[in-house]
Scaffold this motif. Sequence first.
Motif, short mmCIF file in Angstrom:
data_model
loop_
_atom_site.label_atom_id
_atom_site.label_comp_id
_atom_site.label_asym_id
_atom_site.label_seq_id
_atom_site.Cartn_x
_atom_site.Cartn_y
_atom_site.Cartn_z
N VAL A 22 -89.60 56.95 49.64
CA VAL A 22 -90.14 56.80 48.29
C VAL A 22 -91.65 56.67 48.40
N GLY A 23 -92.37 57.51 47.67
CA GLY A 23 -93.81 57.49 47.72
C GLY A 23 -94.43 56.80 46.53
N ASP A 24 -95.75 56.72 46.52
CA ASP A 24 -96.49 56.21 45.37
C ASP A 24 -97.87 56.83 45.39
N LEU A 25 -98.75 56.39 44.51
CA LEU A 25 -100.08 56.99 44.42
C LEU A 25 -100.89 56.85 45.69
N TYR A 26 -100.62 55.80 46.46
CA TYR A 26 -101.44 55.51 47.63
C TYR A 26 -100.60 55.54 48.90
N GLY A 27 -99.69 56.51 48.97
CA GLY A 27 -98.74 56.53 50.07
C GLY A 27 -99.25 57.16 51.34
N ALA A 28 -100.16 58.14 51.25
CA ALA A 28 -100.57 58.86 52.45
C ALA A 28 -101.32 57.94 53.40
N PRO A 29 -101.14 58.09 54.73
CA PRO A 29 -100.27 59.08 55.35
C PRO A 29 -98.82 58.64 55.47
N PHE A 30 -98.51 57.44 54.97
CA PHE A 30 -97.14 56.98 55.03
C PHE A 30 -96.55 56.97 53.62
N TYR A 31 -95.63 56.07 53.35
CA TYR A 31 -94.94 56.04 52.08
C TYR A 31 -94.74 54.59 51.65
N TYR A 32 -94.41 54.40 50.41
CA TYR A 32 -94.27 53.05 49.89
C TYR A 32 -93.17 52.31 50.63
N TYR A 33 -92.00 52.91 50.68
CA TYR A 33 -90.92 52.34 51.48
C TYR A 33 -89.91 53.42 51.82
N TYR A 34 -89.07 53.15 52.78
CA TYR A 34 -88.02 54.10 53.13
C TYR A 34 -86.74 53.37 53.51
N THR A 35 -85.63 54.04 53.21
CA THR A 35 -84.29 53.55 53.51
C THR A 35 -83.71 54.41 54.62
N THR A 36 -83.25 53.78 55.70
CA THR A 36 -82.82 54.52 56.89
C THR A 36 -81.40 54.16 57.29
N ALA A 37 -80.61 55.19 57.59
CA ALA A 37 -79.29 55.03 58.20
C ALA A 37 -79.36 55.68 59.57
N ASP A 38 -79.24 54.91 60.61
CA ASP A 38 -79.44 55.42 61.97
C ASP A 38 -78.14 55.84 62.65
N GLY A 39 -78.25 56.88 63.51
CA GLY A 39 -77.18 57.22 64.44
C GLY A 39 -75.93 57.82 63.86
#
Length: 265
Positions: A125-142
Amino acid sequence: VATKPSLWFRYSETAAPPVDTAGNSGSLGSAGDGVYIGNTTHPVAGALVGSTDGATELSGGTVSVPYNAALNPAGAFTVDAWINPAGSGTGCIMQEMINGENPGLATDRTGWALRQNGTGLRFLVGDLYGAPFYYYYTTADGLITPGVWQHVAMVYNDVVPTLYINGVVAPTTVTRQDAIAMTQPEIDALRIVPNYAAPLIVGDRGFGGWTFAGSVDEVAIYPSALTSGQVLAHYQNGTSATPSPAYDTLVTGDGAVEYLRLNEA
């Protein structure tokens, strides 16, 4: 031709050149049609068991659908697709995120992206000031396996994204762009700000990198949060040799506004 020019415009066309179109079977109709761009092969063998319906293989190519507000709801929505990754790299399955469309703010990353993250699945999920990363992210691994078809889905109910793999809710972590795990109150306060100008892109993030390698099938966006039962039904239907109803009937019946079957010749 004998002089072998590197560029030669004859300007003798009498009609527009044909466009390699990915048709939309969702309720948005032809306004949601996409275009195959770059190195795509279609149709190839699709995800649905017992069906001759094809899919698209991406090898650096993408499918792009022009921006439409109907594909970027302000509240709840769902995205799902079938993927068959060629390997365990990082590749954008689909995204609706600003990447340069805001000329006054280069850091604008408003919107979202669903990507393969090695052998995991990640929703950013991004926002106005996300670059070079992002506001937050949800991860399911493996839980992603290269070389086989699997159903992936993200359901957003205006609180926090829920990831599904093969019809089952995946255990996830939610992390801010500064790599700090978020508390539950922080997670509950999150909201996705809709993309307002960028196209829907299948297979890339739109400005290089994160290129998905493998096959993609049955990409859909719904302007509502599907229930866990509906997501499971999509997986079960797609893996049944005798599905009832047909998979496309199930998807359109669940209200898909965008539905790319990616089976064009």
